[in-house]
Motif scaffolding. Structure first.
Motif, mmCIF file in Angstrom:
data_model
loop_
_atom_site.group_PDB
_atom_site.id
_atom_site.type_symbol
_atom_site.label_atom_id
_atom_site.label_comp_id
_atom_site.label_asym_id
_atom_site.label_seq_id
_atom_site.Cartn_x
_atom_site.Cartn_y
_atom_site.Cartn_z
ATOM 1 N N TRP A 138 -5.845 5.262 -17.089
ATOM 2 C CA TRP A 138 -5.517 3.842 -17.040
ATOM 3 C C TRP A 138 -4.827 3.393 -18.328
ATOM 4 O O TRP A 138 -5.295 3.644 -19.425
ATOM 5 N N LYS A 139 -3.718 2.736 -18.192
ATOM 6 C CA LYS A 139 -3.018 2.105 -19.309
ATOM 7 C C LYS A 139 -2.124 1.020 -18.728
ATOM 8 O O LYS A 139 -0.959 1.238 -18.401
ATOM 9 N N ARG A 140 -2.738 -0.163 -18.548
ATOM 10 C CA ARG A 140 -2.048 -1.269 -17.882
ATOM 11 C C ARG A 140 -1.570 -0.861 -16.487
ATOM 12 O O ARG A 140 -0.477 -1.238 -16.048
ATOM 13 N N GLY A 141 -2.362 -0.080 -15.832
ATOM 14 C CA GLY A 141 -2.004 0.436 -14.524
ATOM 15 C C GLY A 141 -2.118 1.954 -14.513
ATOM 16 O O GLY A 141 -2.317 2.586 -15.562
ATOM 17 N N VAL A 142 -2.029 2.544 -13.346
ATOM 18 C CA VAL A 142 -2.114 3.996 -13.194
ATOM 19 C C VAL A 142 -0.740 4.527 -12.846
ATOM 20 O O VAL A 142 -0.172 4.186 -11.808
ATOM 21 N N GLU A 143 -0.197 5.366 -13.731
ATOM 22 C CA GLU A 143 1.113 5.979 -13.499
ATOM 23 C C GLU A 143 0.888 7.413 -13.035
ATOM 24 O O GLU A 143 0.030 8.125 -13.550
ATOM 25 N N GLY A 144 1.673 7.834 -12.012
ATOM 26 C CA GLY A 144 1.425 9.101 -11.343
ATOM 27 C C GLY A 144 1.431 10.309 -12.247
ATOM 28 O O GLY A 144 0.554 11.172 -12.175
ATOM 29 N N PHE A 145 2.412 10.403 -13.151
ATOM 30 C CA PHE A 145 2.526 11.581 -14.000
ATOM 31 C C PHE A 145 1.342 11.678 -14.953
ATOM 32 O O PHE A 145 0.785 12.759 -15.177
ATOM 33 N N LEU A 231 -3.742 -5.253 -6.449
ATOM 34 C CA LEU A 231 -3.390 -3.919 -6.923
ATOM 35 C C LEU A 231 -4.616 -3.088 -7.286
ATOM 36 O O LEU A 231 -4.824 -2.001 -6.733
ATOM 37 N N GLN A 232 -5.439 -3.580 -8.205
ATOM 38 C CA GLN A 232 -6.565 -2.780 -8.677
ATOM 39 C C GLN A 232 -7.585 -2.544 -7.568
ATOM 40 O O GLN A 232 -8.119 -1.434 -7.432
ATOM 41 N N HIS A 233 -7.853 -3.562 -6.775
ATOM 42 C CA HIS A 233 -8.795 -3.410 -5.669
ATOM 43 C C HIS A 233 -8.272 -2.403 -4.655
ATOM 44 O O HIS A 233 -9.022 -1.540 -4.164
ATOM 45 N N GLY A 234 -6.971 -2.492 -4.330
ATOM 46 C CA GLY A 234 -6.393 -1.566 -3.364
ATOM 47 C C GLY A 234 -6.405 -0.137 -3.865
ATOM 48 O O GLY A 234 -6.775 0.792 -3.132
ATOM 49 N N GLN A 235 -6.001 0.081 -5.126
ATOM 50 C CA GLN A 235 -6.004 1.427 -5.692
ATOM 51 C C GLN A 235 -7.410 2.006 -5.741
ATOM 52 O O GLN A 235 -7.628 3.159 -5.350
ATOM 53 N N ALA A 236 -8.364 1.211 -6.230
ATOM 54 C CA ALA A 236 -9.724 1.722 -6.399
ATOM 55 C C ALA A 236 -10.380 2.048 -5.058
ATOM 56 O O ALA A 236 -11.012 3.108 -4.903
ATOM 57 N N SER A 237 -10.235 1.167 -4.079
ATOM 58 C CA SER A 237 -10.888 1.398 -2.780
ATOM 59 C C SER A 237 -10.281 2.591 -2.059
ATOM 60 O O SER A 237 -11.010 3.414 -1.477
ATOM 61 N N LEU A 238 -8.961 2.721 -2.111
ATOM 62 C CA LEU A 238 -8.317 3.851 -1.439
ATOM 63 C C LEU A 238 -8.595 5.163 -2.161
ATOM 64 O O LEU A 238 -8.773 6.209 -1.524
ATOM 65 N N LEU A 239 -8.619 5.118 -3.497
ATOM 66 C CA LEU A 239 -8.955 6.332 -4.238
ATOM 67 C C LEU A 239 -10.390 6.757 -3.950
ATOM 68 O O LEU A 239 -10.679 7.958 -3.804
ATOM 69 N N LEU A 240 -11.295 5.794 -3.833
ATOM 70 C CA LEU A 240 -12.676 6.115 -3.480
ATOM 71 C C LEU A 240 -12.750 6.745 -2.088
ATOM 72 O O LEU A 240 -13.521 7.692 -1.866
#
Length: 331
Positions: A138-145, A231-240
């Motif tokens: 995490w650094k102001r968002g999650v970047e793929g690389f 954004l954060q809710h969507g990323q976290a729930s889908l990653l979970l």
């Protein structure tokens, strides 16, 4: 696209029937279908329903879970190389499961895992690993690389931890853990089928209904926000959801490598969609696992765990993805 998805479903069903029919007592595809529809002789029903169906069903469900997990992970990271086994999520689930197998009831924490069972132990390990990777990336968002680099580092550390557990354990526990680590469907029965089926229906269903959110996340953080995605809710729930699918699949059959990486990319190329399609990735994952199990049991001179076959097939595909990514960067 619908016709191609139906074609993949038909291919999966045929390979499923062939896998059930092959063995010391061979059955034809019509015989297998007859038994599945409620017919057939008593001996045929015993062979199909009691002996062979749980193994093939477990292979399909594990493959579907891995395919969906890989599709979600690659969509969130916006990178074709992102998958639970590359990022270390599978290694986290494996480390918890191996600790349960090797250490048994020693210690309060491990004793608690022993009461929860192998599936929950793997789930706890996968979720904890995913949280660590997400926090470090995490650094102001999650970047793929950055997510991939952190995941590779965590994966290496967990692999070393698994090696230490195996070295320090008793020989009987090591053999059990090593057999599980190869990824095998040999011990699959009806008690193995139900947890993975529940995960597919609940967690996989959540991933399917979140297709719009995944599509928005592929467009980048700013575009996703402009489309109304939290954004954060969507990323976290889908990653979970991806972690839960991968962890339960790993608990059911051990770490079956490269299916989560390859299935979404193959489905994407067949359907020519902008990103990894969830349903087609699930079907392709099931096809890869059941097809590899068929190869491991009948084509090779010695029966091997299915994880060895998927790794042998997935390694060259990973090299292809790496070469293709390098050519894109050079261009």
């Amino acid at each position: 696209m619908v016709l191609l998805t139906l074609a993949m479903l038909t291919a999966l069903f045929l390979v499923f029937c062939i896998n059930i029919g092959r063995g010391d007592f061979p059955l034809s595809i019509p015989q297998v279908i007859d038994v599945l529809l409620g017919g057939g002789s008593r001996i045929d029903r015993f062979i199909v329903i009691d002996l062979r169906l749980p193994r093939s069903l477990t292979g399909i469900l594990v493959g579907m879970a891995l395919g969906m997990s890989g599709a979600v992970t690659q969509s969130i990271a916006r990178n074709s190389l992102a998958s639970p086994d590359i990022l270390g999520i599978t290694a986290g689930a494996s480390a918890a499961a191996v600790a349960l197998i090797v250490l048994g009831g020693g210690g309060t924490f491990v004793g608690l895992l022993a009461t929860l069972g192998l599936p929950l132990a793997a789930l706890i390990g996968g979720v904890a690993t995913a949280m660590i990777i997400y926090a470090l990336a995490w650094k102001r968002g999650v970047e793929g690389f950055r997510l991939i680099l952190v995941g590779i580092a965590i994966n290496a550390m967990l692999t070393a931890a698994i090696g230490w557990l195996l070295i320090s354990a008793e020989i009987n526990d090591v053999s059990r853990a090593q057999l599980w680590l190869n990824g095998s469907l040999n011990g699959a029965d009806w008690s193995t089928v139900w947890p993975v089926l529940v995960a597919i229906v609940t967690v996989g269903g959540f991933a399917l209904v979140s297709t719009f959110t995944l599509g928005a996340l592929r467009l980048g953080d700013d575009n996703a926000r402009s489309l109304g995605v939290r954004l954060q809710h969507g990323q976290a729930s889908l990653l979970l959801a991806a972690v839960a699918l991968a962890a339960i699949a790993t608990a059911a059959a051990g770490p079956i490598g490269f299916v989560a990486l390859a299935a979404p990319q193959i489905a994407l190329r067949i359907l020519r969609t902008p990103g990894p399609p969830i349903l087609a990735s699930a079907l392709m994952g099931g096809l890869l696992v059941v097809g590899s199990d068929l190869i491991a049991r009948t084509v090779l001179p010695v029966e091997l765990p299915v994880g060895i076959v998927t790794s042998a097939l997935g390694g060259p595909f990973l090299l292809y993805l790496l070469v293709r990514s390098n050519r894109k960067v050079s261009a």
